[in-house]
Design an enzyme around this catalytic site. Structure first.
Site, mmCIF file in Angstrom:
data_model
loop_
_atom_site.group_PDB
_atom_site.id
_atom_site.type_symbol
_atom_site.label_atom_id
_atom_site.label_comp_id
_atom_site.label_asym_id
_atom_site.label_seq_id
_atom_site.Cartn_x
_atom_site.Cartn_y
_atom_site.Cartn_z
ATOM 1 N N LYS A 1 0.871 -1.172 0.000
ATOM 2 C CA LYS A 1 0.000 0.000 0.000
ATOM 3 C C LYS A 1 0.910 1.225 0.000
ATOM 4 C CE LYS A 1 -3.868 2.000 2.678
ATOM 5 N NZ LYS A 1 -4.760 1.825 3.851
ATOM 6 N N SER B 1 -9.662 1.995 2.908
ATOM 7 C CA SER B 1 -8.751 2.704 2.039
ATOM 8 C C SER B 1 -7.741 1.810 1.315
ATOM 9 C CB SER B 1 -7.977 3.734 2.864
ATOM 10 O OG SER B 1 -7.161 3.092 3.829
ATOM 11 N N SER C 1 -9.979 -0.303 7.085
ATOM 12 C CA SER C 1 -9.339 -0.131 5.774
ATOM 13 C C SER C 1 -8.656 -1.359 5.200
ATOM 14 C CB SER C 1 -8.345 1.029 5.812
ATOM 15 O OG SER C 1 -9.028 2.260 5.755
#
Lengths: 95, 490, 476
Positions: B78, B153, B177
């Site tokens: 990420k 996210s 997330s």
């Protein structure tokens, strides 16, 4: 209403974000919606409840007082938008 | 099965038996990324050259006799994890050109095992979002239906794993997330106990809630990654001294005698009936394997979202103050003075949702409001933790849906921030308490969208969650299903 | 009715640790700009603080030395504001729960009395970087080498009633931090900084509105700034005006304080507990260990000097101002008259150091040499006057005491016959003065002593010269 336009302006200044005048009414409305959501907390009795700052019930660890790296100034400053003589440059700071 | 469909275990076996090399595997996935990423937008940066070099190095290590379980296996991070020498954007214009001078502990640990980083994954800007639409670099699309959001996210991580672009990815979870996009993309993801995974080099959103973790195609693959990711890190004061564990050891334990709690609060109004049904079926499968099921109460869970939207923005407003246009990050053109430099750089560099949360956070901490909002929310946080404490006195795991609905169409919730916040209604309480939780696929809607089931455990029960999930996945097919790229708008 | 002055001081003492408070960067002063930085103190995204144990130990030492309550649990908080020398956009400090609670510091006043000044608290925090304005047009350069240097902010109660008391407190605290070896005390380099809160009130009335004065980087500036500010406030109040609560900057060049308009904008620091740091818990074993390493503290040392060396309070006070000076004195006083040793250390030694502008730490005359010099006075090898000449030599050119005495033939003349011969020569050469003396001009004795000493090149024993002179002059 918690978030009137003046509050938005004042808060934006504290957070150092220049919101254009045209955006302020819409932002005020969205923030007001969020404050309504947050406002539901008022219904809960918490008189005897201690605040929880952190999920870990541990003490702060300590590190020993020894220098742990060499000078990496060149790499560390490579992302800076304005640098001269090893200094970060900003518009004149007025004391 | 093709290379991109293999589990970490199978990939390791293939590398070990020299059926393929890391360079071949890496090349195959890079080709797949090149083909599919323009549609999915899951990768923000593909580090092709570095990946092939790392793969060659891994092959050399293997040739020299090493046999690490993750040696030579590709992974992607990420874009919230700092990677030395590689652009690290956090999904923001603010960091569009930021090349990190150092690597996050998680990145270093996985690289040390010989994992091959393919690149950096798209995300909601500064991890603030539940649909990946707040990314400055554009939304990620859900591989199961490209008109749908992947969740957020860690949407890039979930979509990349679901689409077979990478076998496993890192993510972070502040209010859901990891779990929410895992649920919406049909993959498995775990948010470990707070303090398991080092936050050093993981760009902070809300420090007391943020926790890194893996997303992969199975609980076993998650355990393999977590075995390396979870470790005490002296560079993170909030890293737990007992962070490390062997998550593979108990993976196969039978579920006989397991006490499962089902919270009524997770099955109320607003829950999609198809999601409810799939999760109920999941619970029944565990019962079939010998678990006992009982109802539990989490009476303060309905206040979790409100509590979160005081505490997380408050911490964020302070965490994001360092983005000021001085030492790195976006700087506005020709600032007329220092205040102008700050105000325009920050306005221009942050997107609307980030600005909104900074404003909320600044407001709740400001003079005269601290007690009414911040302190109050900290007190409710205590109550939420108490709920879990009471529940875990009676049960070993708590099970419910990960999300109230399956993936929703792109743009559907953009008009009303609060509607978007409620997408995390079942995941947020876990972060407030700091306990571990995971999401695993448990079925599909009639429209073919994946449904996620959430397992929650007591502090440091991460291994138990992985064990339950693994036993469930041994008996169910859901996690093995692969998307067949539906395109078009919903 | 007069005005009562109320003063409280906030002192920022940079702790002399090897590394910064939250990262392993060196704290050495004077390095290339930004060369002592790392992702943590540059506030790179994702970087996290870890607390330096030496900073904690030094805070504990201060707490123990002022008899303060040490808080078993203290909390780091973020003080949020934007400034280019503050890279994170917040300063990590302690707000509601500081590491050191209430303590006291006893100061000696010029009238010989003592006064107990309360210390409200002392808390750990990080220093900011530096903005440099001179080198650039319309720009400031930011150097973050100092950012993250540990500070102990020591806050006094508003217990001081005059600039002199404030200076005495600051000097006492300055001596204490150096005794404890927690701060180098260098005020020019900013390692020991002071802000003062000043207000005036009618005696017995509630506290008046205060002004905070910044930039007081010497004892003299503190005194001057307070005097100026007190006069300013008195003028305003006596004209019926009101004091504005504000921050004022002391301008040493003009000798005045002026309002810092740029800081007038209301600050809202939005303090909250730093979620990157956990509560600091002081383990009793750590406190005990620090206690074990504490040196003898100034007040205790002073009392001991008065007792052990039979020194007056003033002497003991001066000699115990710094630990190094006190140690120096104790080495000089070995086996010699302790008061004579004190006179030499306080007189010649401190005078010479002061004149040369050097500190006792780098004194060119070792304590052992000064001890020997004092011993040579005591054993009458040399006179006090000659000793002063030798001291000058030692101070400026080095050398050994006995070698200088021998080489320059400075050994004192104590032979009665030799002194009598000198006296006789002088008496014979000044018949007029002898007559005047005998006629009652007693003051001329000094003249004769001077002449004899001169004739002996200062080496004649002054006591013997006196005795023999009187004997000869009075003899009719």
């Amino acid at each position: 209403m918690a978030f009137d336009q003046d509050t938005v302006r004042r808060t934006a200044h504290l957070a150092r974000m220049a919101l254009p005048q045209t955006e302020i009414p819409a932002v005020a409305e969205q923030l007001e919606r969020i404050m309504e959501l947050i406002g539901t907390l008022r219904a809960i009795g918490t008189e005897d409840t201690s605040p929880m700052a952190h999920p870990l019930d541990l003490d702060q660890p300590l590190r020993s007082d020894t220098v742990d790296h060499r000078d990496r100034r060149a790499v560390l400053m490579a992302n800076a938008p304005a640098v001269e003589h090893g200094l970060f440059l900003v518009p004149k700071v007025i004391e | 099965m093709e290379l991109h469909e293999l589990s970490l275990r199978a990939l390791h076996q293939g590398l070990q038996e020299r059926r393929f090399s890391s360079v071949e595997l890496t090349g195959a996935l890079l080709a797949r990324i090149a083909r599919m990423n323009p549609t999915l937008n899951a990768f923000l940066t593909v580090t092709e050259t570095e990946a092939l070099a790392a793969a060659a190095a891994a092959d050399a290590r293997r040739a020299a006799g090493e046999d690490g379980l993750l040696l030579g296996i590709p992974v992607a991070h990420k874009d919230i994890f700092c990677t030395a020498g590689v652009r690290t954007t956090c999904g923001s214009k603010m960091l569009e050109r930021f090349v990190s001078p150092y690597s996050a502990t998680v990145v270093e640990r996985l690289a040390a095992e010989g994992m091959v980083m393919l690149g950096k994954l798209n995300m909601d800007e500064f991890a603030m979002g539940s649909s990946n639409e707040t990314s400055y670099f554009g939304a990620v699309r859900n591989p199961w239906h490209t008109g749908m959001v992947p969740g957020g996210s860690s949407g890039g991580s979930a979509a990349a794993v679901a689409a077979g672009l990478v076998p496993a990815a890192t993510g972070t979870d502040t209010g859901g997330s990891i779990r929410q996009p895992a649920a919406l993309c049909g993959v498995t993801g775990i948010k470990p106990t707070y303090g398991r995974v080092s936050r050093y080099g993981m760009i902070a959103f809300a420090s007391s809630l943020d926790q890194g973790g893996p997303l992969a195609r199975s609980a076993e693959d998650c355990a393999l990654l977590l075995n390396v990711m979870a470790a005490h890190d002296p560079r993170d004061s909030t890293s737990h001294p007992a962070a490390a564990s062997d998550f593979l050891r108990g993976l196969d334990r039978p579920l006989q005698g397991l006490r499962v709690g089902v919270p009524e609060e997770f099955f109320g109004a607003g829950l999609d009936p198809e999601v409810a049904a799939a999760v109920q079926a999941g619970i029944e499968e565990l019962a079939r394997q010998g678990a006992s099921v009982q109802s539990v109460r989490l009476p303060n869970n309905p206040y979790a979202v409100s509590t979160y939207y005081v505490l997380a923005p408050a911490e964020a407003s302070s965490n994001l103050a360092r983005f000021d246009g001085v030492r790195y990050t976006h700087r506005t053109e020709v600032p007329k003075d220092l205040t102008d430099l700050y105000q325009r750089s920050r306005y221009e560099g942050f997107g609307a949702e980030v600005r909104r949360r900074i404003l909320v956070g600044t407001y709740v901490l400001s003079a005269g409001y601290y007690d009414a909002y911040y302190r109050k929310a900290q007190q409710v946080r205590s109550l939420i933790r108490e709920d879990f404490r009471r529940a875990f006195a009676e049960v070993d795991v708590i099970i419910g849906p990960t999300t109230p609905t399956p993936a929703f169409p792109l743009g559907a919730k953009n008009a009303d921030p609060v509607a978007m916040y409620l997408a995390d209604i079942y995941t947020i309480a876990v972060n407030l308490a700091g306990i571990p939780a995971m999401s695993l696929p448990c079925g599909f809607t009639r429209g073919g969208l994946p449904i996620g089931m959430q397992l929650m455990g007591d502090y440091f029960a991460d291994d138990l969650l992985l064990n339950v999930a693994h036993r469930y996945q041994r008996e169910t097919p859901w996690h093995t299903a692969r998307p067949s790229f539906i395109t078009g708008e919903a | 009715m007069g005005w009562e002055v109320v003063i409280g001081l906030e002192v920022h003492a940079q702790l002399n640790t090897a590394t910064k408070i939250f990262c392993g960067c060196s704290t050495t002063f004077g390095a290339e700009p930004n060369s002592h930085t790392c992702p943590v103190c540059l506030a790179m995204p994702g970087a996290l603080p870890v607390l330096n144990e030496a900073a904690v130990d030094k805070a504990i030492a201060l707490g123990l030395a002022i008899g303060a309550e040490l808080n078993r649990q203290s909390v780091f908080a973020r003080k949020n504001y934007f400034y280019p020398d503050l890279p994170k956009g917040y300063q990590i400090s302690q707000y509601e729960l500081p590491v050191v609670g209430k303590g006291t510091l006893t100061i000696s006043l010029t009238d010989g009395t003592e006064k107990v000044v309360g210390v409200t608290r002392a808390h750990l925090e990080e220093d900011a970087g530096k903005s440099l304005h001179e080198a650039f047009v319309d720009q400031s350069g930011i150097d973050l080498n100092r950012a993250g240097t540990p500070l102990l902010e020591i806050v006094s109660e508003p217990d001081m009633r005059s600039p002199a008391e404030a200076v005495a407190y600051l000097k006492k605290l300055h001596a204490l931090v150096r005794y404890l070896d927690i701060c180098d005390g260098n005020m020019q380099e900013g390692s020991f900084r002071c802000d003062a809160n000043v207000s005036l009130r009618r005696p017995g009335a509630p506290l008046g509105t205060r002004a905070e004065i910044k930039n007081l980087n010497s004892f003299r500036f503190l005194e001057k700034a307070l005097e100026y500010e007190i006069a300013r406030q008195r003028d305003i109040l006596e004209r019926g005006g009101c004091i504005v609560q504000e921050t004022r900057l002391y301008d040493a060049g003009r000798g005045e304080t002026r309002s810092m308009r740029s800081k007038e904008e209301a600050n809202d620091y939005r303090y909250f507990p730093d979620p990157d740091l956990l509560p600091l818990v002081l383990d009793p074993a750590r406190i005990a260990r620090v206690r074990g390493t504490l040196p003898e503290l100034p007040d205790i040392k002073r009392a001991r000097f008065m007792r052990q060396y039979a020194l007056p309070a003033y002497d003991a006070g001066v000699l115990t101002m710094s630990r190094v000076l006190a140690d120096y004195y104790e080495q000089v006083a070995v086996g010699v008259d302790s008061k004579l040793a004190a006179n030499w250390v306080m007189g010649e030694l401190l005078g010479a150091l002061n004149k040369a502008g050097i500190e006792i730490e780098t004194c060119p005359v070792s304590a052992e040499k000064l001890r020997l010099l004092v011993q040579r006075i005591e054993d009458q090898t040399i006179s006090g006057k000659i000793a002063k000449e030798i001291f000058e030599d030692l101070f400026h050119s080095g050398g050994e005491v006995d070698a200088i005495i021998e080489k320059r033939g400075l050994r004192q003349i104590t032979d009665t016959g030799a002194i009598a011969a000198l006296v006789d020569g002088i008496v014979a050469a000044h018949p007029q003065q002898v007559a005047d003396f005998r006629a009652g001009k007693d003051k001329l004795l000094g003249f004769f002593v001077g002449q004899v000493m001169k004739a002996s090149k200062g080496k004649a024993n002054p006591d013997q010269v006196n005795t023999i002179l009187l004997e000869r002059l009075r003899k009719e």
